[in-house]
Scaffold this motif. Structure first.
Motif, mmCIF file in Angstrom:
data_model
loop_
_atom_site.group_PDB
_atom_site.id
_atom_site.type_symbol
_atom_site.label_atom_id
_atom_site.label_comp_id
_atom_site.label_asym_id
_atom_site.label_seq_id
_atom_site.Cartn_x
_atom_site.Cartn_y
_atom_site.Cartn_z
ATOM 1 N N LYS A 1 -8.897 6.871 0.482
ATOM 2 C CA LYS A 1 -9.256 7.466 -0.812
ATOM 3 C C LYS A 1 -9.916 6.459 -1.749
ATOM 4 C CE LYS A 1 -5.953 11.264 -0.619
ATOM 5 N NZ LYS A 1 -4.622 11.757 -0.978
ATOM 6 N N SER A 2 -9.835 5.171 -1.434
ATOM 7 C CA SER A 2 -10.439 4.179 -2.324
ATOM 8 C C SER A 2 -11.959 4.153 -2.203
ATOM 9 C CB SER A 2 -9.878 2.784 -2.005
ATOM 10 O OG SER A 2 -10.416 2.298 -0.793
ATOM 11 N N ILE B 1 -10.806 -1.767 -10.168
ATOM 12 C CA ILE B 1 -9.355 -1.624 -10.378
ATOM 13 C C ILE B 1 -8.810 -0.474 -9.536
ATOM 14 C CG2 ILE B 1 -7.569 -1.083 -12.094
ATOM 15 C CD1 ILE B 1 -9.457 -2.487 -14.187
ATOM 16 N N ARG B 2 -9.537 0.652 -9.564
ATOM 17 C CA ARG B 2 -9.093 1.814 -8.787
ATOM 18 C C ARG B 2 -9.080 1.514 -7.288
ATOM 19 N NH1 ARG B 2 -11.367 5.789 -5.961
ATOM 20 N NH2 ARG B 2 -13.522 5.289 -6.437
ATOM 21 N N GLN B 3 -10.070 0.749 -6.827
ATOM 22 C CA GLN B 3 -10.223 0.537 -5.386
ATOM 23 C C GLN B 3 -9.305 -0.537 -4.819
ATOM 24 O OE1 GLN B 3 -14.514 -0.108 -5.151
ATOM 25 N NE2 GLN B 3 -14.785 2.009 -4.470
ATOM 26 N N THR B 4 -8.687 -1.337 -5.664
ATOM 27 C CA THR B 4 -7.897 -2.454 -5.146
ATOM 28 C C THR B 4 -6.440 -2.469 -5.599
ATOM 29 O OG1 THR B 4 -8.631 -3.811 -7.004
ATOM 30 C CG2 THR B 4 -9.899 -4.001 -4.958
ATOM 31 N N SER B 5 -6.169 -2.092 -6.864
ATOM 32 C CA SER B 5 -4.840 -2.393 -7.422
ATOM 33 C C SER B 5 -3.698 -1.674 -6.682
ATOM 34 C CB SER B 5 -4.797 -2.062 -8.909
ATOM 35 O OG SER B 5 -4.945 -0.692 -9.097
ATOM 36 N N PHE B 6 -4.004 -0.508 -6.053
ATOM 37 C CA PHE B 6 -2.938 0.223 -5.349
ATOM 38 C C PHE B 6 -2.335 -0.610 -4.202
ATOM 39 C CE2 PHE B 6 -6.803 1.093 -2.983
ATOM 40 C CZ PHE B 6 -6.381 0.920 -1.672
ATOM 41 N N LEU C 1 -16.617 -3.355 -0.436
ATOM 42 C CA LEU C 1 -15.179 -3.069 -0.426
ATOM 43 C C LEU C 1 -14.650 -3.117 1.007
ATOM 44 C CD1 LEU C 1 -12.582 -2.111 -1.919
ATOM 45 C CD2 LEU C 1 -13.351 0.235 -1.494
ATOM 46 N N VAL C 2 -13.571 -3.866 1.202
ATOM 47 C CA VAL C 2 -12.943 -3.968 2.510
ATOM 48 C C VAL C 2 -11.478 -3.601 2.374
ATOM 49 C CG1 VAL C 2 -12.303 -5.540 4.381
ATOM 50 C CG2 VAL C 2 -14.470 -5.845 3.181
#
Lengths: 373, 373
Positions: free
Chosen positions: A335-336, A142-147, A363-364
């Protein structure tokens, strides 16, 4: 209705359930927490248009249940009260369906309950088979994508994260059409899934999840997703509509790759962003002409400019290339990552750039450059 | 103009001098820091309508001065740059009166200087004899009194603190006409003083002063106060006009005194304030009817109420008394004390109440009650 609960346990419980409170609503009852004591359980429920949360506590040393009953207590005040009282326990009593007494240590609060008949009924039952997540991993996803989701509701489907499972692989994609974040993870089961989960709901879920590697079960019921975590059930509606096919965005061929120390690059871009607010351009430029350095720069016609060289962790051959990004989008993407060595794959000065960790390609981050040259 | 300064020393210096920057002004040059290198000194100056600050650094291992010159550098950007650079030193060079280069580690910033001809000249010289303060004590005086000044400029003199010295005693008074804070301290000298110092300026001075018991010299020159602290000179204009005679506010006779544990009372009033926002009343009530307890309560017709008993540290005789205060004003007053036993002197339900520390009567807080019964 009467119960006594350990103050810290109560505070954690209602802080978590409060993630489902309505902030602004013409229905005040939706700013309330429904509390229900029945047999050996106490249940806390909140609901708004997007999400609903239920938390159950069983009778125990810390949870003493005396009288059955139910009421809807003003959420914000209840939390503030529990946060500020100094007793080890909180005693909660409902008188005549409308007056709530909350006693802890020397403090004696009286609150007026909301009319519980207006509180919507939510069905928390599930019938489908769950997909299992590790809580720490789901929190990280969630932290790495939702932004990267859209915040404007012009294209409502872009305010959601796309969950797509096939052949034991789950792909989670977020995009606002200028950038894209995609996380891939393995599933233990082979299930086919294709749903859009609102990013705001997932961000609230992320705040409830702990870094403790407990199972989170995700159920997909018609038009909603249900997450079960410890004693918490978290429901969000799904977003209807076709998520755009983003696979065509990923370039087939790469001009060259540049590997950076992530922290060094974050600090340099952060400094470059100092001048970028003024012109509302928010642009940082990369210029590659050296085999092991890149020049990073930003300028504002009214204030001045900044230039600095960042060492690359790899060596480039014969490169003469420049590209520019939105500093905010670039910083969000950088930052992700949790790891320190990250690679940029460039395909052209006005073509998408792919950012990955060198050590882990699950993660991409994809960024569209800004055309400034 | 060229110099090199230790990055941490430069950051402290410009953070302190930036307290004198204009926030909003039709003259952009007042948002700048004037820097002047001459002989063996570098000087930083800021000025706005209220205050002016000068900080001097002598040549040293940490301060290397190469070329003389002066310029006005955009304050906010300069501070942001120095805050974000990673080098141990910062190199500052002025080219052609208008282009500033700031180099630290790998970062190379170019800033456009303001036109220095528009920067006002401030006279930092003093001719009078100083009054001496201990920096820690002056910082404390400002913290304990300035909050009670008026913020509205309806009566401009109430936005200042009144400094009054007579017979070796200094009284500092702040009031917004609903409450009053007064601090008394001894002076080594016998001087007669009667001036009004703007509270906003003193609050900025308070942020510069450290808890280190260095001397602060205060000079009163015509219509301004000059504070000298280490290598810093801080000037504020004084406020013209007669400060109200507040001595008549202090009641001659006391009905009774109640002594509290300050922290217990702060927490209870803080809890009582939970409901008070809603009705915009912000009222907490005290009810004395018991020899060693007081009942503290607050209520909101729409939400509910809170009642709690606080133990007194003294014993009362035959008392039946109630009084109400603004929770904000009461909390401000209570938080100004450093000691834990505080006494309330009551003179009547609608008459001023005096709050003091039991252990030290140098600080007096006076509150007008709110008439609610």
């Amino acid at each position: 209705m009467k119960f006594t609960i350990d103050r810290d346990l109560l505070l954690t419980t209602i802080s978590n359930v409060s993630r489902g409170l309505s902030q602004k609503t013409p229905m005040p009852v939706l700013t309330g927490i429904q509390i229900d004591v029945k047999e050996d359980k106490i249940t806390f429920v909140t609901t708004n248009k997007e999400i609903a949360i239920k938390i159950e506590l069983e009778k125990s040393d810390k949870v003493k249940l005396y009288d059955e009953g139910s009421c809807v207590v003003p959420g914000k005040y209840f939390i503030d009260i529990v946060r500020k009282v100094e007793g080890k326990e909180v005693e909660f009593t409902l008188f005549e369906e409308s007056t709530i007494q909350i006693i802890s240590d020397r403090s004696d609060f009286t609150l007026i309950a909301y009319d519980k008949t207006n509180f919507p009924t939510t069905n928390f039952n599930v019938t489908t088979e769950p997909i299992l997540f590790d809580s720490k991993e789901l929190k990280q996803i969630i932290r790495q994508t939702s932004f990267a989701c859209a915040t404007s509701e012009t294209r409502i489907v872009l305010t959601s994260l796309n969950f797509k499972a096939q052949n034991g692989t789950l792909e989670i994609t977020a995009t606002d059409s200028f950038r894209l974040a995609k996380k891939t993870s393995k599933l233990d089961e082979t299930v086919d899934i294709l749903v859009n989960v609102p990013s705001k709901a997932l961000e609230e879920l992320g705040k409830i999840l702990e870094d403790d590697s407990t199972f989170v079960k995700m159920y997909l019921e018609n038009s909603k997703a249900v997450f079960e975590y410890k004693n918490i059930i978290f429901i969000t509606r799904l977003v209807e509509g076709n998520y755009p096919n983003t696979s065509s965005l990923f370039p087939k061929e790469t001009l060259f790759e540049a590997v950076f120390n992530r922290i060094e690059l974050v600090n340099a871009v952060d400094r470059a962003s100092l001048f970028s607010n003024l012109d509302n351009l928010n642009i940082v430029k990369f210029y590659f002409s050296n085999s092991n350095k890149v020049e990073i720069s930003s300028n504002s016609s009214e204030i001045g400019k900044v230039v600095e060289d960042i060492n690359l962790l790899n060596t480039l051959d014969n490169v003469d290339f420049q590209i520019a990004f939105s500093t905010k989008y670039l910083l969000d993407a950088l930052k992700s990552f949790d790891s320190d060595r990250i690679s940029f794959s460039f395909t052209g000065e006005i073509k998408p750039t792919i950012i990955k960790s060198v050590d882990d390609d699950s993660l991409v981050q994809l960024l569209l450059p800004v055309r400034v040259f």
